[in-house]
Design a protein around this motif. Sequence first.
Motif, PDB file in Angstrom:
ATOM      1  N   SER A   1      30.115  55.464  29.448  1.00  0.00           N
ATOM      2  CA  SER A   1      28.677  55.225  29.295  1.00  0.00           C
ATOM      3  C   SER A   1      28.117  54.589  30.567  1.00  0.00           C
ATOM      4  N   GLU A   2      26.814  54.746  30.749  1.00  0.00           N
ATOM      5  CA  GLU A   2      26.167  54.151  31.919  1.00  0.00           C
ATOM      6  C   GLU A   2      26.237  52.637  31.861  1.00  0.00           C
ATOM      7  N   GLU A   3      26.188  52.092  30.644  1.00  0.00           N
ATOM      8  CA  GLU A   3      26.285  50.640  30.490  1.00  0.00           C
ATOM      9  C   GLU A   3      27.645  50.135  30.957  1.00  0.00           C
ATOM     10  N   LEU A   4      28.688  50.906  30.640  1.00  0.00           N
ATOM     11  CA  LEU A   4      30.037  50.514  31.043  1.00  0.00           C
ATOM     12  C   LEU A   4      30.183  50.589  32.558  1.00  0.00           C
ATOM     13  N   GLU A   5      29.623  51.648  33.153  1.00  0.00           N
ATOM     14  CA  GLU A   5      29.666  51.771  34.604  1.00  0.00           C
ATOM     15  C   GLU A   5      28.922  50.614  35.268  1.00  0.00           C
ATOM     16  N   ALA A   6      27.737  50.296  34.738  1.00  0.00           N
ATOM     17  CA  ALA A   6      26.949  49.220  35.315  1.00  0.00           C
ATOM     18  C   ALA A   6      27.669  47.881  35.201  1.00  0.00           C
ATOM     19  N   SER A   7      28.271  47.623  34.050  1.00  0.00           N
ATOM     20  CA  SER A   7      28.975  46.359  33.869  1.00  0.00           C
ATOM     21  C   SER A   7      30.171  46.254  34.810  1.00  0.00           C
ATOM     22  N   PHE A   8      30.798  47.413  35.101  1.00  0.00           N
ATOM     23  CA  PHE A   8      31.930  47.410  36.028  1.00  0.00           C
ATOM     24  C   PHE A   8      31.456  47.115  37.456  1.00  0.00           C
ATOM     25  N   VAL A   9      30.370  47.783  37.857  1.00  0.00           N
ATOM     26  CA  VAL A   9      29.860  47.613  39.220  1.00  0.00           C
ATOM     27  C   VAL A   9      29.359  46.196  39.449  1.00  0.00           C
ATOM     28  N   PHE A  10      28.507  45.710  38.536  1.00  0.00           N
ATOM     29  CA  PHE A  10      27.911  44.403  38.730  1.00  0.00           C
ATOM     30  C   PHE A  10      28.857  43.264  38.361  1.00  0.00           C
ATOM     31  N   GLY A  11      29.965  43.597  37.766  1.00  0.00           N
ATOM     32  CA  GLY A  11      30.932  42.569  37.416  1.00  0.00           C
ATOM     33  C   GLY A  11      31.907  42.250  38.529  1.00  0.00           C
ATOM     34  N   GLN A  12      31.867  43.012  39.616  1.00  0.00           N
ATOM     35  CA  GLN A  12      32.765  42.772  40.740  1.00  0.00           C
ATOM     36  C   GLN A  12      32.365  41.497  41.470  1.00  0.00           C
ATOM     37  N   SER A  13      33.348  40.765  41.949  1.00  0.00           N
ATOM     38  CA  SER A  13      33.079  39.531  42.697  1.00  0.00           C
ATOM     39  C   SER A  13      32.559  39.871  44.091  1.00  0.00           C
ATOM     40  N   ILE A  14      31.598  39.090  44.541  1.00  0.00           N
ATOM     41  CA  ILE A  14      30.985  39.312  45.846  1.00  0.00           C
ATOM     42  C   ILE A  14      31.119  38.050  46.690  1.00  0.00           C
ATOM     43  N   ASN A  15      31.542  38.257  47.929  1.00  0.00           N
ATOM     44  CA  ASN A  15      31.647  37.128  48.847  1.00  0.00           C
ATOM     45  C   ASN A  15      30.269  36.842  49.443  1.00  0.00           C
ATOM     46  N   LYS A  16      29.679  35.733  49.058  1.00  0.00           N
ATOM     47  CA  LYS A  16      28.325  35.401  49.479  1.00  0.00           C
ATOM     48  C   LYS A  16      28.298  34.595  50.774  1.00  0.00           C
ATOM     49  N   GLU A  17      29.446  34.202  51.264  1.00  0.00           N
ATOM     50  CA  GLU A  17      29.498  33.370  52.454  1.00  0.00           C
ATOM     51  C   GLU A  17      29.589  34.215  53.705  1.00  0.00           C
ATOM     52  N   LEU A  18      28.764  33.877  54.694  1.00  0.00           N
ATOM     53  CA  LEU A  18      28.765  34.567  55.977  1.00  0.00           C
ATOM     54  C   LEU A  18      29.773  33.880  56.886  1.00  0.00           C
ATOM     55  N   PRO A  19      30.681  34.644  57.485  1.00  0.00           N
ATOM     56  CA  PRO A  19      31.654  34.021  58.394  1.00  0.00           C
ATOM     57  C   PRO A  19      30.943  33.233  59.491  1.00  0.00           C
ATOM     58  N   ALA A  20      31.514  32.096  59.860  1.00  0.00           N
ATOM     59  CA  ALA A  20      30.880  31.203  60.838  1.00  0.00           C
ATOM     60  C   ALA A  20      30.627  31.910  62.165  1.00  0.00           C
ATOM     61  N   GLU A  21      31.570  32.741  62.594  1.00  0.00           N
ATOM     62  CA  GLU A  21      31.420  33.437  63.876  1.00  0.00           C
ATOM     63  C   GLU A  21      30.219  34.389  63.848  1.00  0.00           C
ATOM     64  N   LYS A  22      30.076  35.126  62.740  1.00  0.00           N
ATOM     65  CA  LYS A  22      28.959  36.050  62.614  1.00  0.00           C
ATOM     66  C   LYS A  22      27.640  35.294  62.508  1.00  0.00           C
ATOM     67  N   ALA A  23      27.645  34.184  61.782  1.00  0.00           N
ATOM     68  CA  ALA A  23      26.436  33.373  61.642  1.00  0.00           C
ATOM     69  C   ALA A  23      25.980  32.845  63.000  1.00  0.00           C
ATOM     70  N   ASN A  24      26.942  32.398  63.817  1.00  0.00           N
ATOM     71  CA  ASN A  24      26.615  31.883  65.147  1.00  0.00           C
ATOM     72  C   ASN A  24      26.036  32.977  66.038  1.00  0.00           C
ATOM     73  N   LYS A  25      26.591  34.178  65.943  1.00  0.00           N
ATOM     74  CA  LYS A  25      26.077  35.301  66.746  1.00  0.00           C
ATOM     75  C   LYS A  25      24.643  35.648  66.341  1.00  0.00           C
ATOM     76  N   LEU A  26      24.390  35.626  65.030  1.00  0.00           N
ATOM     77  CA  LEU A  26      23.045  35.911  64.558  1.00  0.00           C
ATOM     78  C   LEU A  26      22.050  34.849  65.028  1.00  0.00           C
ATOM     79  N   LEU A  27      22.460  33.590  64.985  1.00  0.00           N
ATOM     80  CA  LEU A  27      21.592  32.504  65.436  1.00  0.00           C
ATOM     81  C   LEU A  27      21.332  32.578  66.935  1.00  0.00           C
ATOM     82  N   GLU A  28      22.368  32.945  67.699  1.00  0.00           N
ATOM     83  CA  GLU A  28      22.205  33.083  69.148  1.00  0.00           C
ATOM     84  C   GLU A  28      21.249  34.231  69.470  1.00  0.00           C
ATOM     85  N   ALA A  29      21.385  35.336  68.745  1.00  0.00           N
ATOM     86  CA  ALA A  29      20.507  36.482  68.973  1.00  0.00           C
ATOM     87  C   ALA A  29      19.068  36.129  68.612  1.00  0.00           C
TER      88      ALA A  29
END
Length: 201
Positions: A29-57
């Motif tokens: 079912s579409e509900e099952l697919e949606a629950s699977f997709v949105f149930g995945q863990s997401i890394n919300k933290e930006l690596p420090a090196e990438k954050a520094n590059k973005l700030l420098e830019a």
Amino acid sequence: MKKQRNIMPFEHALQAYVTGRGDVAAGISEELEASFVFGQSINKELPAEKANKLLEALAAELSKASLGTMVEEATVAKQLSDELVQQRTGLTPSLLSAIRSDLVFTNSIPVKSLVKLLKLLDLGIDSALAAIKVTFDKLQAQNKTMALGNLNFQPAFRKGVIRGDFGKDLSGIKSDESFLYQNEEALTNYTNRLSELYTTL
């Protein structure tokens, strides 16, 4: 023979998903697919090196001088009065104010007057061209933002430059005319002519 287009791996995966979806749709079912997709863990933290590059830019982008900034700083450094600048360049008080405040599309300024202004302030053509591009991009971005809401001001251009105080009201500017100064081709033609006159005037 028709040349085959290179297909990216993601496109292969997407195509396989879409074509095979009908075979498994009955059991999932579409509900099952949606629950699977949105149930995945997401890394919300930006690596420090990438954050520094973005700030420098971001810092590098924000530190680029606009034409208004260059003119204002050079005028102060040389201790030139507005009256003298106007007399030597032929710029009107309102247009000079607009230039210094980055409220006017540069390619709407009389080109000979701008050349005189740059030379009066000892501003090199290369740095001036870079600053003009910064101002142009800034005003284009402001125009896009203003198109989304009902604001009381917008970037100016030479025809009917001002009505009232620049900081409060530019309602006298006709927005349907400003498109003449808001495209890259118009800016390129203007800066080419500016460069020519800078070496000959």
